[in-house]
Design a protein around this motif. Structure first.
Motif, PDB file in Angstrom:
ATOM      1  N   TRP A 167       0.838  -1.206   0.000  1.00 48.71           N
ATOM      2  CA  TRP A 167       0.000   0.000   0.000  1.00 48.71           C
ATOM      3  C   TRP A 167       0.870   1.253   0.000  1.00 48.71           C
ATOM      4  CZ3 TRP A 167      -4.858   0.442  -1.227  1.00 48.71           C
ATOM      5  CH2 TRP A 167      -5.777  -0.569  -0.967  1.00 48.71           C
ATOM      6  N   ARG A 168       1.907   1.246   0.835  1.00 51.99           N
ATOM      7  CA  ARG A 168       2.779   2.421   0.932  1.00 51.99           C
ATOM      8  C   ARG A 168       3.472   2.705  -0.394  1.00 51.99           C
ATOM      9  NH1 ARG A 168       7.818   3.850   1.335  1.00 51.99           N
ATOM     10  NH2 ARG A 168       8.596   1.709   1.207  1.00 51.99           N
ATOM     11  N   ARG A 169       3.990   1.675  -1.032  1.00 57.44           N
ATOM     12  CA  ARG A 169       4.731   1.872  -2.276  1.00 57.44           C
ATOM     13  C   ARG A 169       3.805   2.216  -3.436  1.00 57.44           C
ATOM     14  NH1 ARG A 169       9.769  -2.301  -2.518  1.00 57.44           N
ATOM     15  NH2 ARG A 169      10.272  -0.875  -4.216  1.00 57.44           N
ATOM     16  N   LEU A 170       2.583   1.725  -3.391  1.00 57.04           N
ATOM     17  CA  LEU A 170       1.633   2.085  -4.441  1.00 57.04           C
ATOM     18  C   LEU A 170       1.249   3.560  -4.368  1.00 57.04           C
ATOM     19  CD1 LEU A 170      -0.714  -1.032  -4.549  1.00 57.04           C
ATOM     20  CD2 LEU A 170       0.744  -0.183  -6.396  1.00 57.04           C
ATOM     21  N   GLU A 171       1.257   4.124  -3.171  1.00 58.81           N
ATOM     22  CA  GLU A 171       0.976   5.552  -3.032  1.00 58.81           C
ATOM     23  C   GLU A 171       2.042   6.387  -3.732  1.00 58.81           C
ATOM     24  OE1 GLU A 171      -1.555   7.242  -1.719  1.00 58.81           O
ATOM     25  OE2 GLU A 171      -2.637   5.372  -1.359  1.00 58.81           O
ATOM     26  N   GLU A 172       3.265   5.861  -3.795  1.00 61.17           N
ATOM     27  CA  GLU A 172       4.379   6.594  -4.403  1.00 61.17           C
ATOM     28  C   GLU A 172       4.536   6.286  -5.889  1.00 61.17           C
ATOM     29  OE1 GLU A 172       7.702   5.295  -2.152  1.00 61.17           O
ATOM     30  OE2 GLU A 172       7.088   6.306  -0.292  1.00 61.17           O
ATOM     31  N   ALA A 173       3.967   5.184  -6.355  1.00 67.02           N
ATOM     32  CA  ALA A 173       4.183   4.738  -7.734  1.00 67.02           C
ATOM     33  C   ALA A 173       3.420   5.609  -8.728  1.00 67.02           C
ATOM     34  CB  ALA A 173       3.754   3.279  -7.884  1.00 67.02           C
ATOM     35  N   VAL A 174       4.016   5.799  -9.906  1.00 64.33           N
ATOM     36  CA  VAL A 174       3.366   6.521 -11.002  1.00 64.33           C
ATOM     37  C   VAL A 174       2.704   5.486 -11.902  1.00 64.33           C
ATOM     38  CG1 VAL A 174       3.682   8.083 -12.946  1.00 64.33           C
ATOM     39  CG2 VAL A 174       5.090   8.343 -10.889  1.00 64.33           C
ATOM     40  N   LEU A 175       1.387   5.334 -11.742  1.00 62.94           N
ATOM     41  CA  LEU A 175       0.665   4.293 -12.470  1.00 62.94           C
ATOM     42  C   LEU A 175      -0.191   4.834 -13.597  1.00 62.94           C
ATOM     43  CD1 LEU A 175      -0.701   1.933  -9.675  1.00 62.94           C
ATOM     44  CD2 LEU A 175       1.070   1.420 -11.336  1.00 62.94           C
ATOM     45  N   PHE A 176      -0.733   6.015 -13.405  1.00 61.94           N
ATOM     46  CA  PHE A 176      -1.815   6.459 -14.263  1.00 61.94           C
ATOM     47  C   PHE A 176      -1.406   7.570 -15.218  1.00 61.94           C
ATOM     48  CE2 PHE A 176      -3.807   5.392 -10.032  1.00 61.94           C
ATOM     49  CZ  PHE A 176      -4.064   4.080 -10.379  1.00 61.94           C
ATOM     50  N   GLU A 177      -0.106   7.757 -15.411  1.00 60.49           N
ATOM     51  CA  GLU A 177       0.371   8.803 -16.298  1.00 60.49           C
ATOM     52  C   GLU A 177       0.984   8.178 -17.546  1.00 60.49           C
ATOM     53  OE1 GLU A 177      -0.315  11.846 -15.598  1.00 60.49           O
ATOM     54  OE2 GLU A 177      -1.038  11.434 -13.578  1.00 60.49           O
ATOM     55  N   GLY A 178       1.186   9.013 -18.560  1.00 61.41           N
ATOM     56  CA  GLY A 178       1.840   8.558 -19.781  1.00 61.41           C
ATOM     57  C   GLY A 178       0.841   8.281 -20.882  1.00 61.41           C
ATOM     58  N   PRO A 179       1.022   8.912 -22.047  1.00 58.33           N
ATOM     59  CA  PRO A 179       0.053   8.772 -23.139  1.00 58.33           C
ATOM     60  C   PRO A 179      -0.035   7.367 -23.704  1.00 58.33           C
ATOM     61  CG  PRO A 179       2.027   9.933 -23.862  1.00 58.33           C
ATOM     62  CD  PRO A 179       2.131   9.801 -22.386  1.00 58.33           C
ATOM     63  N   GLU A 180       1.000   6.540 -23.493  1.00 54.91           N
ATOM     64  CA  GLU A 180       0.986   5.184 -24.031  1.00 54.91           C
ATOM     65  C   GLU A 180       0.537   4.156 -22.999  1.00 54.91           C
ATOM     66  OE1 GLU A 180       1.625   4.251 -27.228  1.00 54.91           O
ATOM     67  OE2 GLU A 180       1.707   6.378 -27.676  1.00 54.91           O
ATOM     68  N   THR A 181       0.163   4.594 -21.800  1.00 53.86           N
ATOM     69  CA  THR A 181      -0.223   3.666 -20.743  1.00 53.86           C
ATOM     70  C   THR A 181      -1.684   3.264 -20.897  1.00 53.86           C
ATOM     71  OG1 THR A 181       1.368   4.651 -19.214  1.00 53.86           O
ATOM     72  CG2 THR A 181      -0.380   3.313 -18.261  1.00 53.86           C
ATOM     73  N   LYS A 182      -1.919   1.982 -21.148  1.00 54.49           N
ATOM     74  CA  LYS A 182      -3.282   1.466 -21.284  1.00 54.49           C
ATOM     75  C   LYS A 182      -3.618   0.446 -20.201  1.00 54.49           C
ATOM     76  CE  LYS A 182      -3.483   2.198 -26.280  1.00 54.49           C
ATOM     77  NZ  LYS A 182      -3.716   1.570 -27.606  1.00 54.49           N
ATOM     78  N   GLY A 183      -2.607  -0.022 -19.498  1.00 53.58           N
ATOM     79  CA  GLY A 183      -2.837  -0.985 -18.435  1.00 53.58           C
ATOM     80  C   GLY A 183      -1.699  -0.948 -17.440  1.00 53.58           C
ATOM     81  N   ALA A 184      -1.914  -1.583 -16.295  1.00 56.14           N
ATOM     82  CA  ALA A 184      -0.877  -1.642 -15.265  1.00 56.14           C
ATOM     83  C   ALA A 184      -0.849  -3.041 -14.665  1.00 56.14           C
ATOM     84  CB  ALA A 184      -1.128  -0.611 -14.173  1.00 56.14           C
ATOM     85  N   ALA A 185       0.350  -3.475 -14.305  1.00 53.45           N
ATOM     86  CA  ALA A 185       0.539  -4.756 -13.628  1.00 53.45           C
ATOM     87  C   ALA A 185       1.358  -4.507 -12.372  1.00 53.45           C
ATOM     88  CB  ALA A 185       1.253  -5.748 -14.538  1.00 53.45           C
ATOM     89  N   ILE A 186       0.876  -5.012 -11.244  1.00 53.19           N
ATOM     90  CA  ILE A 186       1.555  -4.835  -9.959  1.00 53.19           C
ATOM     91  C   ILE A 186       1.855  -6.214  -9.383  1.00 53.19           C
ATOM     92  CG2 ILE A 186       1.380  -3.909  -7.623  1.00 53.19           C
ATOM     93  CD1 ILE A 186      -1.029  -2.439  -9.932  1.00 53.19           C
ATOM     94  N   PHE A 187       3.096  -6.412  -8.971  1.00 55.75           N
ATOM     95  CA  PHE A 187       3.514  -7.679  -8.374  1.00 55.75           C
ATOM     96  C   PHE A 187       4.208  -7.377  -7.047  1.00 55.75           C
ATOM     97  CE2 PHE A 187       3.763  -7.987 -12.981  1.00 55.75           C
ATOM     98  CZ  PHE A 187       3.032  -9.131 -13.259  1.00 55.75           C
ATOM     99  N   PHE A 188       3.799  -8.063  -5.984  1.00 56.92           N
ATOM    100  CA  PHE A 188       4.523  -7.888  -4.729  1.00 56.92           C
ATOM    101  C   PHE A 188       4.491  -9.172  -3.911  1.00 56.92           C
ATOM    102  CE2 PHE A 188       0.209  -6.345  -3.824  1.00 56.92           C
ATOM    103  CZ  PHE A 188      -0.105  -6.944  -2.607  1.00 56.92           C
ATOM    104  N   SER A 189       5.541  -9.323  -3.110  1.00 55.60           N
ATOM    105  CA  SER A 189       5.712 -10.501  -2.261  1.00 55.60           C
ATOM    106  C   SER A 189       6.510 -10.071  -1.041  1.00 55.60           C
ATOM    107  CB  SER A 189       6.460 -11.597  -3.025  1.00 55.60           C
ATOM    108  OG  SER A 189       7.805 -11.188  -3.252  1.00 55.60           O
ATOM    109  N   GLU A 190       6.944 -11.047  -0.251  1.00 51.59           N
ATOM    110  CA  GLU A 190       7.770 -10.712   0.912  1.00 51.59           C
ATOM    111  C   GLU A 190       9.170 -10.267   0.512  1.00 51.59           C
ATOM    112  OE1 GLU A 190       8.272 -15.206   0.322  1.00 51.59           O
ATOM    113  OE2 GLU A 190       6.688 -13.698   0.139  1.00 51.59           O
ATOM    114  N   LYS A 191       9.537 -10.468  -0.768  1.00 57.19           N
ATOM    115  CA  LYS A 191      10.900 -10.147  -1.199  1.00 57.19           C
ATOM    116  C   LYS A 191      10.984  -9.086  -2.295  1.00 57.19           C
ATOM    117  CE  LYS A 191      12.713 -14.772  -0.161  1.00 57.19           C
ATOM    118  NZ  LYS A 191      13.369 -15.979  -0.739  1.00 57.19           N
ATOM    119  N   SER A 192       9.888  -8.789  -2.983  1.00 57.12           N
ATOM    120  CA  SER A 192      10.001  -7.892  -4.131  1.00 57.12           C
ATOM    121  C   SER A 192       8.716  -7.110  -4.360  1.00 57.12           C
ATOM    122  CB  SER A 192      10.355  -8.685  -5.397  1.00 57.12           C
ATOM    123  OG  SER A 192       9.328  -9.614  -5.712  1.00 57.12           O
TER     124      SER A 192
END
Length: 378
Positions: free
Chosen positions: A65-90
């Motif tokens: 949750w914390r890192r998603l608040e900082e991530a740039v997900l919804f910008e960029g004219p070529e952005t049509k989708g997003a993929a998020i992956f997280f675990s205990e290590k990455s």
């Protein structure tokens, strides 16, 4: 586009908790808040799935949750989708140039199948058309090129206006010249006008490269440079785009039509984009018609062969999806849909882990109806 090595790195590790989220992105200003609402719903669904499967760990979700608040997900004219992956290590965020449906996976490995349509090369490439009069960026596929109008390119004329020295500063005349003709000019500091002109060209090429690199940030599709040889050399020196192709097209861009530009660059990118796929389809069809053991069309057998490293090339049929933005009733896929998605994921993951290639194609291009076909190493 997404690089094969990126998906392979996601596919290989095993975790105690591996969460994969996919959502379509709408870049219209009024829709941006809805993007965030959909993401929050997917995260809540992931938490529910983790708790139901006895995999939930609050610290992992809190950090995500914390890192998603900082991530740039919804910008960029070529952005049509997003993929998020997280675990205990990455933790990974990918902005995708293709639309994906909403999907949530909670397991011991990342779910990579929805990324495959974005795997390069799938037919999209870009052209940086360079000219001192005007430079432009084009988005292209095998049908042609379309200029990207939203990109702001620097102006060589503006650079000259900002940096050009007055004619009577820094130079002196070695002779009076003939009537009405100025004498030869020499720079008093040691630089000739031609040297200074090259510095201006370098500044311009640097600005164009920065503009192109910024626009294509996170997009790994091939990039072809076309233009005057001198300008091409400087552009290649400054551009950091990972997809910049080694071969350029040394043709003057100014005055070139879009159709002519496409005819110049297509021979450069065709070997990368189209021929490998066509050759794979031909090999699959030929082996299927002969009925030999160089190919396989049965999903259960493909899974076993992929696990043993026998799959050289996997051809997956395009996945039927609900309208982007829906997971189905109650934001959950049906058991049949989840089973098919998991099977595609296993085939793809095992193929990539063993250095195989993957293409996503329309189902009708496969030799028979089914989810996949495989070309075998032995």
């Amino acid at each position: 586009m997404v690089l094969k090595r990126d998906i392979k790195e996601l596919a290989a590790p095993e975790f105690d908790l591996a969460v994969s989220l996919f959502l379509p992105i709408r870049t219209v200003p009024d829709e941006k808040e809805k993007n965030r609402i959909r993401l929050k719903k997917l995260m809540k669904l992931a938490e529910e799935k983790a708790k139901a499967g006895d995999r939930y760990r609050a610290s992992i979700f809190d950090e995500a949750w914390r890192r998603l608040e900082e991530a740039v997900l919804f910008e960029g004219p070529e952005t049509k989708g997003a993929a998020i992956f997280f675990s205990e290590k990455s933790f990974h965020v990918l902005r995708l140039p293709v639309r994906v449906g909403e999907e949530v996976s909670v397991a011991d490995r990342y779910h990579i199948a929805p990324l495959l349509p974005a795997l390069e090369p799938q037919g999209i490439f870009y052209v940086a058309a360079l000219s001192l009069k005007e430079s432009a960026l084009f988005r292209c596929d095998k049908s042609g090129c379309v200029r990207i109008d939203k990109l702001h390119m620097p102006s060589f004329g503006a650079i000259r206006g900002q940096t050009e020295l007055p004619a009577d500063v820094g130079f002196h005349s070695s002779s009076r010249g003939t009537a009405g003709t100025p004498g030869i000019q020499h720079h008093s500091q040691g630089d000739s006008p031609e040297d200074y002109h090259q510095v201006q060209i370098q500044q311009y090429a640097h600005g164009v490269a920065n503009a192109v690199d910024s626009y294509l940030a996170g997009i790994h599709a091939p990039l072809v440079a076309l233009g005057d040889p001198n300008l091409l050399g400087y552009f290649r020196k400054f551009s950091q785009h990972p997809g910049l192709m080694r071969e350029s097209v040394a043709k003057a861009y100014h005055g070139m039509s879009d159709a002519e530009l496409f005819s110049q660059v297509w021979p450069v990118v065709e070997p990368v984009l189209v021929r490998p796929l066509n050759q794979a389809l031909e090999r699959l069809s030929a082996g299927f018609e002969r009925g030999d053991d160089t190919v396989c069309m049965l999903e259960s057998e493909i899974v076993q062969m992929a696990r043993s490293g026998r799959v050289e090339t996997l051809l997956l049929a395009e996945e039927d999806r609900p309208s982007p933005g829906t997971l189905g009733p109650n934001n959950k896929g049906t058991p049949e849909e989840e089973a098919v998605s998991m099977l595609r994921n296993v085939m793809a993951r095992q193929t990539l882990v063993h250095d195989g290639d993957i293409f996503v194609v329309p189902q009708e291009r496969l030799p028979e109806e089914g989810m996949a076909g495989a070309i075998l190493r032995y």
